[in-house]
Design an enzyme around this catalytic site. Structure first.
Site, PDB file in Angstrom:
ATOM      1  N   CYS A 159       0.832  -1.207   0.000  1.00 14.05           N
ATOM      2  CA  CYS A 159       0.000   0.000   0.000  1.00 14.05           C
ATOM      3  C   CYS A 159       0.870   1.261   0.000  1.00 14.05           C
ATOM      4  O   CYS A 159       1.734   1.440   0.865  1.00 14.05           O
ATOM      5  CB  CYS A 159      -0.916  -0.025   1.223  1.00 14.05           C
ATOM      6  SG  CYS A 159      -1.782   1.526   1.482  1.00 14.05           S
TER       7      CYS A 159
ATOM      8  N   CYS B  12       0.601   3.242   3.267  1.00 14.40           N
ATOM      9  CA  CYS B  12       1.294   2.555   4.363  1.00 14.40           C
ATOM     10  C   CYS B  12       2.796   2.794   4.255  1.00 14.40           C
ATOM     11  O   CYS B  12       3.484   2.998   5.266  1.00 14.40           O
ATOM     12  CB  CYS B  12       0.983   1.060   4.345  1.00 14.40           C
ATOM     13  SG  CYS B  12      -0.651   0.637   4.973  1.00 14.40           S
TER      14      CYS B  12
ATOM     15  N   HIS C 188      -4.132   0.496   8.496  1.00 11.34           N
ATOM     16  CA  HIS C 188      -4.663   0.388   7.137  1.00 11.34           C
ATOM     17  C   HIS C 188      -6.138   0.024   7.148  1.00 11.34           C
ATOM     18  O   HIS C 188      -6.567  -0.906   7.831  1.00 11.34           O
ATOM     19  CB  HIS C 188      -3.903  -0.668   6.318  1.00 11.34           C
ATOM     20  CG  HIS C 188      -4.431  -0.772   4.916  1.00 11.34           C
ATOM     21  ND1 HIS C 188      -3.930  -0.025   3.878  1.00 11.34           N
ATOM     22  CD2 HIS C 188      -5.471  -1.474   4.401  1.00 11.34           C
ATOM     23  CE1 HIS C 188      -4.621  -0.277   2.779  1.00 11.34           C
ATOM     24  NE2 HIS C 188      -5.578  -1.159   3.075  1.00 11.34           N
TER      25      HIS C 188
ATOM     26  N   HIS D  57      -6.276   3.182   0.430  1.00 11.83           N
ATOM     27  CA  HIS D  57      -6.047   3.348   1.871  1.00 11.83           C
ATOM     28  C   HIS D  57      -6.871   4.569   2.240  1.00 11.83           C
ATOM     29  O   HIS D  57      -6.662   5.650   1.650  1.00 11.83           O
ATOM     30  CB  HIS D  57      -4.550   3.563   2.137  1.00 11.83           C
ATOM     31  CG  HIS D  57      -4.168   3.732   3.590  1.00 11.83           C
ATOM     32  ND1 HIS D  57      -3.162   2.986   4.183  1.00 11.83           N
ATOM     33  CD2 HIS D  57      -4.628   4.562   4.555  1.00 11.83           C
ATOM     34  CE1 HIS D  57      -3.026   3.368   5.446  1.00 11.83           C
ATOM     35  NE2 HIS D  57      -3.910   4.332   5.697  1.00 11.83           N
TER      36      HIS D  57
ATOM     37  N   HIS E 170      -8.421   7.888   3.068  1.00 13.84           N
ATOM     38  CA  HIS E 170      -7.803   9.203   3.233  1.00 13.84           C
ATOM     39  C   HIS E 170      -8.856  10.284   3.053  1.00 13.84           C
ATOM     40  O   HIS E 170      -9.836  10.099   2.317  1.00 13.84           O
ATOM     41  CB  HIS E 170      -6.638   9.418   2.265  1.00 13.84           C
ATOM     42  CG  HIS E 170      -6.988   9.159   0.830  1.00 13.84           C
ATOM     43  ND1 HIS E 170      -7.074   7.890   0.302  1.00 13.84           N
ATOM     44  CD2 HIS E 170      -7.276  10.003  -0.202  1.00 13.84           C
ATOM     45  CE1 HIS E 170      -7.388   7.957  -0.982  1.00 13.84           C
ATOM     46  NE2 HIS E 170      -7.544   9.234  -1.315  1.00 13.84           N
TER      47      HIS E 170
HETATM   48  P1  AMP Z   1      -8.021   9.619  -4.368  1.00 16.45           P
HETATM   49  O1  AMP Z   1      -8.162   9.846  -5.847  1.00 16.45           O
HETATM   50  O2  AMP Z   1      -9.148  10.180  -3.562  1.00 16.45           O
HETATM   51  O3  AMP Z   1      -7.734   8.173  -4.049  1.00 16.45           O
HETATM   52  O4  AMP Z   1      -6.775  10.473  -3.913  1.00 16.45           O
HETATM   53  C1  AMP Z   1      -5.465  10.019  -3.948  1.00 16.45           C
HETATM   54  C2  AMP Z   1      -4.599  11.230  -3.821  1.00 16.45           C
HETATM   55  O5  AMP Z   1      -3.298  10.807  -3.493  1.00 16.45           O
HETATM   56  C3  AMP Z   1      -4.503  12.061  -5.102  1.00 16.45           C
HETATM   57  O6  AMP Z   1      -4.970  13.377  -4.838  1.00 16.45           O
HETATM   58  C4  AMP Z   1      -3.020  12.011  -5.438  1.00 16.45           C
HETATM   59  O7  AMP Z   1      -2.546  13.215  -5.980  1.00 16.45           O
HETATM   60  C5  AMP Z   1      -2.400  11.703  -4.083  1.00 16.45           C
HETATM   61  N1  AMP Z   1      -1.105  11.049  -4.132  1.00 16.45           N
HETATM   62  C6  AMP Z   1      -0.759   9.959  -4.859  1.00 16.45           C
HETATM   63  N2  AMP Z   1       0.518   9.615  -4.615  1.00 16.45           N
HETATM   64  C7  AMP Z   1       0.982  10.507  -3.709  1.00 16.45           C
HETATM   65  C8  AMP Z   1       2.252  10.684  -3.037  1.00 16.45           C
HETATM   66  N3  AMP Z   1       3.281   9.869  -3.254  1.00 16.45           N
HETATM   67  N4  AMP Z   1       2.361  11.719  -2.162  1.00 16.45           N
HETATM   68  C9  AMP Z   1       1.328  12.551  -1.945  1.00 16.45           C
HETATM   69  N5  AMP Z   1       0.114  12.426  -2.529  1.00 16.45           N
HETATM   70  C10 AMP Z   1      -0.058  11.423  -3.398  1.00 16.45           C
END
Ligand code: AMP
Length: 112
Positions: free
Chosen positions: A3, A6, A45, A96, A98
């Site tokens: 993940c 994670c 998680h 995960h 968020h």
């Molecule tokens: P969601 O589309 O709601 O699942 O949001 C996932 C979010 O994670 C998106 O806004 C991405 O820009 C963000 N994201 C993906 N990889 C990373 C990373 N390595 N660091 C920070 N944000 C990330």
């Protein structure tokens, strides 16, 4: 551990940390959709909002305790938006749980 979030919590993938406690890790989104775009994740998680239960909801409560603290630190006194995308139809890309904290400007009213 496969993940992405994670791995970020564990420090295996770098992130720009905004807040951390026993239950919560918060960091700047890599592709911001507003002047302020912070992600709050539970340190345990769980796949999505659909996986929240009586056994793990303390993590969600702790996230919602952290959000106003971070919002105050980031000077979002004029308001902000908190979003969670869940599953396929919710366009969730990272499996995960968020919460997106978005602010720093007047956000559009529409969902799209
Ligand atoms: P969601 O589309 O709601 O699942 O949001 C996932 C979010 O994670 C998106 O806004 C991405 O820009 C963000 N994201 C993906 N990889 C990373 C990373 N390595 N660091 C920070 N944000 C990330």
């Amino acid at each position: 551990m496969s993940c992405l979030f994670c791995k970020i919590i564990a420090g295996e993938i770098p992130s720009k940390k905004v807040y951390e406690d026993e239950y919560v890790y918060a960091f700047y989104d890599i592709a911001p959709m507003a002047p302020v775009h912070v992600l709050f994740v539970p340190k345990q998680h769980m796949d999505s909002a659909d996986a929240v239960s009586a056994e793990n909801s303390l993590y969600v409560a702790k996230i919602f305790e952290a959000i106003p603290k971070v919002a105050a630190e980031l000077e979002l006194a004029n308001g902000y938006r908190v979003i969670t995308n869940c599953g396929e139809d919710g366009c969730q890309s990272v499996k995960h749980l968020h919460f997106h904290l978005l602010g720093g400007k007047k956000l559009p009213e529409t969902l799209a």
